[in-house]
Design a protein around this motif. Sequence first.
Motif, PDB file in Angstrom:
ATOM      1  N   ILE A  82       0.843  -1.192   0.000  1.00  0.00           N
ATOM      2  CA  ILE A  82       0.000   0.000   0.000  1.00  0.00           C
ATOM      3  C   ILE A  82       0.880   1.244   0.000  1.00  0.00           C
ATOM      4  N   CYS A  83       0.435   2.284  -0.678  1.00  0.00           N
ATOM      5  CA  CYS A  83       1.259   3.493  -0.769  1.00  0.00           C
ATOM      6  C   CYS A  83       0.383   4.733  -0.727  1.00  0.00           C
ATOM      7  N   THR A  84       1.027   5.871  -0.594  1.00  0.00           N
ATOM      8  CA  THR A  84       0.318   7.139  -0.548  1.00  0.00           C
ATOM      9  C   THR A  84      -0.496   7.330  -1.827  1.00  0.00           C
ATOM     10  N   GLY A  85      -1.758   7.689  -1.646  1.00  0.00           N
ATOM     11  CA  GLY A  85      -2.659   7.866  -2.779  1.00  0.00           C
ATOM     12  C   GLY A  85      -3.621   6.719  -2.978  1.00  0.00           C
ATOM     13  N   ASP A  86      -3.355   5.575  -2.350  1.00  0.00           N
ATOM     14  CA  ASP A  86      -4.272   4.437  -2.465  1.00  0.00           C
ATOM     15  C   ASP A  86      -5.596   4.731  -1.775  1.00  0.00           C
ATOM     16  N   TRP A  87      -6.664   4.103  -2.275  1.00  0.00           N
ATOM     17  CA  TRP A  87      -7.957   4.089  -1.599  1.00  0.00           C
ATOM     18  C   TRP A  87      -8.089   2.758  -0.873  1.00  0.00           C
ATOM     19  N   ALA A  88      -8.227   2.827   0.436  1.00  0.00           N
ATOM     20  CA  ALA A  88      -8.133   1.629   1.268  1.00  0.00           C
ATOM     21  C   ALA A  88      -9.464   1.290   1.920  1.00  0.00           C
ATOM     22  N   ALA A  89      -9.590   0.024   2.300  1.00  0.00           N
ATOM     23  CA  ALA A  89     -10.725  -0.465   3.092  1.00  0.00           C
ATOM     24  C   ALA A  89     -10.213  -0.705   4.505  1.00  0.00           C
ATOM     25  N   VAL A  90     -10.713   0.081   5.461  1.00  0.00           N
ATOM     26  CA  VAL A  90     -10.198   0.051   6.826  1.00  0.00           C
ATOM     27  C   VAL A  90     -11.287  -0.365   7.803  1.00  0.00           C
ATOM     28  N   ASP A  91     -10.888  -0.981   8.898  1.00  0.00           N
ATOM     29  CA  ASP A  91     -11.842  -1.404   9.926  1.00  0.00           C
ATOM     30  C   ASP A  91     -12.630  -0.212  10.463  1.00  0.00           C
ATOM     31  N   ALA A  92     -13.870  -0.490  10.877  1.00  0.00           N
ATOM     32  CA  ALA A  92     -14.681   0.516  11.561  1.00  0.00           C
ATOM     33  C   ALA A  92     -14.084   0.772  12.945  1.00  0.00           C
ATOM     34  N   PRO A  93     -14.429   1.886  13.589  1.00  0.00           N
ATOM     35  CA  PRO A  93     -13.883   2.180  14.926  1.00  0.00           C
ATOM     36  C   PRO A  93     -14.225   1.079  15.920  1.00  0.00           C
ATOM     37  N   GLY A  94     -13.338   0.920  16.884  1.00  0.00           N
ATOM     38  CA  GLY A  94     -13.607  -0.043  17.953  1.00  0.00           C
ATOM     39  C   GLY A  94     -12.488  -1.029  18.164  1.00  0.00           C
ATOM     40  N   GLY A  95     -11.830  -1.418  17.066  1.00  0.00           N
ATOM     41  CA  GLY A  95     -10.732  -2.382  17.199  1.00  0.00           C
ATOM     42  C   GLY A  95      -9.445  -1.691  17.598  1.00  0.00           C
ATOM     43  N   ASP A  96      -8.579  -2.434  18.246  1.00  0.00           N
ATOM     44  CA  ASP A  96      -7.283  -1.888  18.632  1.00  0.00           C
ATOM     45  C   ASP A  96      -6.226  -2.975  18.438  1.00  0.00           C
ATOM     46  N   PRO A  97      -5.416  -2.941  17.367  1.00  0.00           N
ATOM     47  CA  PRO A  97      -5.384  -1.835  16.410  1.00  0.00           C
ATOM     48  C   PRO A  97      -6.461  -1.983  15.338  1.00  0.00           C
ATOM     49  N   ARG A  98      -6.670  -0.913  14.584  1.00  0.00           N
ATOM     50  CA  ARG A  98      -7.508  -0.986  13.386  1.00  0.00           C
ATOM     51  C   ARG A  98      -6.620  -1.386  12.223  1.00  0.00           C
ATOM     52  N   TYR A  99      -7.167  -2.184  11.307  1.00  0.00           N
ATOM     53  CA  TYR A  99      -6.374  -2.689  10.190  1.00  0.00           C
ATOM     54  C   TYR A  99      -6.896  -2.161   8.850  1.00  0.00           C
ATOM     55  N   VAL A 100      -5.959  -1.962   7.939  1.00  0.00           N
ATOM     56  CA  VAL A 100      -6.306  -1.803   6.530  1.00  0.00           C
ATOM     57  C   VAL A 100      -6.421  -3.213   5.965  1.00  0.00           C
ATOM     58  N   ARG A 101      -7.598  -3.557   5.484  1.00  0.00           N
ATOM     59  CA  ARG A 101      -7.827  -4.932   5.018  1.00  0.00           C
ATOM     60  C   ARG A 101      -7.469  -5.131   3.548  1.00  0.00           C
ATOM     61  N   ASP A 102      -7.586  -4.066   2.748  1.00  0.00           N
ATOM     62  CA  ASP A 102      -7.318  -4.184   1.314  1.00  0.00           C
ATOM     63  C   ASP A 102      -7.299  -2.775   0.730  1.00  0.00           C
ATOM     64  N   TYR A 103      -6.957  -2.675  -0.536  1.00  0.00           N
ATOM     65  CA  TYR A 103      -7.080  -1.383  -1.217  1.00  0.00           C
ATOM     66  C   TYR A 103      -7.640  -1.607  -2.614  1.00  0.00           C
ATOM     67  N   LEU A 104      -8.269  -0.569  -3.170  1.00  0.00           N
ATOM     68  CA  LEU A 104      -8.925  -0.684  -4.465  1.00  0.00           C
ATOM     69  C   LEU A 104      -7.897  -0.712  -5.599  1.00  0.00           C
ATOM     70  N   PRO A 105      -8.246  -1.363  -6.722  1.00  0.00           N
ATOM     71  CA  PRO A 105      -7.324  -1.380  -7.862  1.00  0.00           C
ATOM     72  C   PRO A 105      -6.952   0.044  -8.279  1.00  0.00           C
ATOM     73  N   ARG A 106      -5.684   0.236  -8.568  1.00  0.00           N
ATOM     74  CA  ARG A 106      -5.185   1.575  -8.893  1.00  0.00           C
ATOM     75  C   ARG A 106      -5.522   1.968 -10.323  1.00  0.00           C
ATOM     76  N   ARG A 107      -5.903   3.219 -10.493  1.00  0.00           N
ATOM     77  CA  ARG A 107      -6.127   3.740 -11.834  1.00  0.00           C
ATOM     78  C   ARG A 107      -4.802   4.087 -12.509  1.00  0.00           C
ATOM     79  N   THR A 108      -3.901   4.660 -11.755  1.00  0.00           N
ATOM     80  CA  THR A 108      -2.568   4.985 -12.250  1.00  0.00           C
ATOM     81  C   THR A 108      -1.568   4.723 -11.128  1.00  0.00           C
ATOM     82  N   SER A 109      -0.313   4.558 -11.481  1.00  0.00           N
ATOM     83  CA  SER A 109       0.718   4.383 -10.457  1.00  0.00           C
ATOM     84  C   SER A 109       2.063   4.826 -11.013  1.00  0.00           C
ATOM     85  N   PHE A 110       2.797   5.589 -10.209  1.00  0.00           N
ATOM     86  CA  PHE A 110       4.119   6.062 -10.608  1.00  0.00           C
ATOM     87  C   PHE A 110       5.148   5.103 -10.031  1.00  0.00           C
TER      88      PHE A 110
END
Length: 377
Positions: A82-110
Amino acid sequence: MSSSSSSFSSASSFPAAGAHALAAYGWDEDWEAAFAPYAERGLLPGRVIRVDRGSCDLVVTEEGVVRADTTYVTPHDPLRVICTGDWAAVDAPGGDPRYVRDYLPRRTSFVRSTSSKRSEGQILAANVDHAVIAVSLAAELDLGRVERFLALGWESGAQPVVVLTKADLVPDAASLAHLVQDVETAAPGVPVLAVSAAHGDGVDVLAAVVSGGTSVLLGQSGAGKSTLANALVGADVMDVQAVRDVDGKGRHTTTTRNLIPLPGGGVLIDTPGLRGVGLWDAGSGVGQVFAEIEELAEDCRFQDCAHVAEPGCAVLAALEDGSLHQRRLDSYRKLLRENQRIVAKTDARVRAEMRREWRRRGAEGKAAMEAKRGRLR
């Protein structure tokens, strides 16, 4: 060395969150549709604004900036982390820690090649609309380096923009115009802007170009990226250090890739200075940078013309009549060779094709030498 990360340690650096908070960061109907399966699982969308080791900061609807663990999105493949600019799927509040579970397919990438001998790719920014290439006029202009950045910019799927920074250091308007013209010849189809962030000259033009989308700011250390970012944001959000007097080189002011909202709309990803800018499978990008050579090559007598000594070569003809400069052709050949080597290291099929081509040319050379010897006897 100072770090700019403290500028992004709280949600106060960002607009107030709300029902449409993510729209300011590029969220649209297509992203929402792509996110639907994650929403059904109770996950929340967020845009990554900075990645640290093992965690990242994201802008999440109704919460502003949140911190999340990246354990599930840190594979061994450096191009899939995962990198800066990604759109991510993150846990709802409540968990400790909260996790990024996945990210959406990138439209462009440098992506660039790392400096390691393993020739790995490194992703610098994702989902970018403009690749803003900062080139300092305080140093001697290196058109070959500009072309290298442009090849990566075009390959990313973004629109490159060249910004000649520190324009106030050029003594007169005529000299500045010549420098802009020189870069324009090396950057067909690319806006070239002369900017003085210190004096504010040209900043409004650049702000209009990058408004409403996501832009990544690229360049060497000392190119004035952090000063330019501050000028675009209208506040000192990035630390700035002077260029070293001893060699004219810059210090690494920015140490992470940060996503910053712009007051005129859109967001900016500032990146650390890049010492090395290696190509990474950028064949089409090289072709766009040297579009005039590719167009000339279409008129060559032979489809596989190498533009070296072949009869009926339109590229060599243009070189002879002066419509094509030798520097452009040399740079084109250099970047093509480099890109071919990188691709060959990662693609067994290409390696096999290269070996066959080497054998064919070797056999042709041997036959030509034998024929020459026969004529001399």
